[in-house]
Design an enzyme around this catalytic site. Structure first.
Site, PDB file in Angstrom:
ATOM      1  N   ASN A 170       0.872  -1.277  -0.014  1.00  0.00           N
ATOM      2  CA  ASN A 170       0.041   0.203  -0.081  1.00  0.00           C
ATOM      3  C   ASN A 170       0.784   1.441   0.162  1.00  0.00           C
ATOM      4  OD1 ASN A 170      -2.301   1.626   0.781  1.00  0.00           O
ATOM      5  ND2 ASN A 170      -1.369   1.874   2.530  1.00  0.00           N
ATOM      6  N   TYR A 217       3.959   9.095 -10.809  1.00  0.00           N
ATOM      7  CA  TYR A 217       2.908   8.386 -10.101  1.00  0.00           C
ATOM      8  C   TYR A 217       2.093   7.385 -11.216  1.00  0.00           C
ATOM      9  CZ  TYR A 217      -0.931   7.305  -6.984  1.00  0.00           C
ATOM     10  OH  TYR A 217      -1.753   6.410  -6.309  1.00  0.00           O
TER      11      TYR A 217
END
Length: 265
Positions: free
Chosen positions: A89, A155
């Site tokens: 995560n 990202y």
């Protein structure tokens, strides 16, 4: 003959200090799993004191992309029970324009998001193999892997790589019984999104309207909804699901702009 007590299943969760990570941890603890949390700093983890005291949780402070830190997480997990799951995560939200930052700087930002998945998967697969169990890995991705947002090239690129990694891991280690899946998230109402309230009521109203427009379900997601999907993929209920990238995005990735609607607005 007396049956040996069943050992508690343990999941490693990286980036668990708040938001989605915390929701995942709380969901797993509710399911009577033990959890090892890998976090850069531990000042936001006081809420875990009770489960730590009950030997249901442990915290490893360090970089989730460091192989040595991942190895420490495996050792901690094995002290709590049987390691059966790993959730990658941890993420870095740092935008950059390629023409300004340059290739090397952008590559480093991509690495900061990809490396934790590589380190985590390597540690998890090796531990599953050593224990002789069929474990499950869940990677957190984003709708941006398929539909990039301007200015967020590092990202978006890292998340696209994570989705490719998910499929490759599922193929390489499926014969060992290891399942690997990814969740591609839309916008989720975490502390990061709610911090925009500081910009003022009018600005935040525009953000809320944008969330309604972007997601056909008319809202941003909740961290608990992501946690539910993670818990499902870690469980035996998902025993034949592997190599999948599952949108948890309120249909954001399915929606295309409607020029006629824009023209009539």
């Amino acid at each position: 003959m007396q049956r040996e007590p069943r050992q508690r299943e343990v999941t490693v969760v990286t980036g668990g200090g708040q938001g989605i990570g915390r929701a995942i941890i709380e969901r797993l603890l509710d399911e009577d799993r033990a959890v090892v949390v890998v976090e850069l700093r531990d000042e936001a983890l006081a809420w875990l004191d009770a489960p730590i005291g009950e030997s249901r949780a442990w915290v490893i402070v360090g970089d989730a992309g460091d192989d040595a830190v991942a190895a420490r997480a495996v050792t901690a997990a094995e002290s709590l029970g049987v390691l059966t799951g790993w959730v990658n995560n941890a993420a870095v939200f740092r935008d950059a324009w390629l023409h300004e930052a340059g290739g090397a700087a952008v590559a480093e930002l991509i690495r900061l998001n990809l490396q934790p998945c590589l380190a985590g998967a390597a540690a998890a697969v090796a531990a599953f193999r050593a224990q002789g169990i069929a474990g499950s890995i869940v990677n957190l991705s984003s709708h941006q892997a398929q539909r990039a947002v301007r200015g967020a090239l590092p990202y978006a690129t890292a998340k696209a790589a994570i989705e490719g990694l998910t499929r490759a891991l599922a193929v390489d280690y499926g014969p060992w019984g290891v399942r690997v899946n990814a969740l591609a998230l839309g916008s989720v109402a975490t502390e990061r999104l709610r911090a925009l309230e500081d910009a003022g009521a009018a600005a935040y109203a525009r953000v809320e309207q944008s969330m309604r427009d972007l997601h056909p379900l008319g809202r941003a997601g909740e961290a608990g909804e992501v946690a539910d999907a993670v818990a499902f993929l870690l469980s035996e209920r998902a025993s034949f699901i592997s190599g999948a990238v599952i949108p948890v995005d309120g249909a954001r990735s399915a929606q295309g702009p409607d020029p006629e609607a824009i023209a009539s607005a």
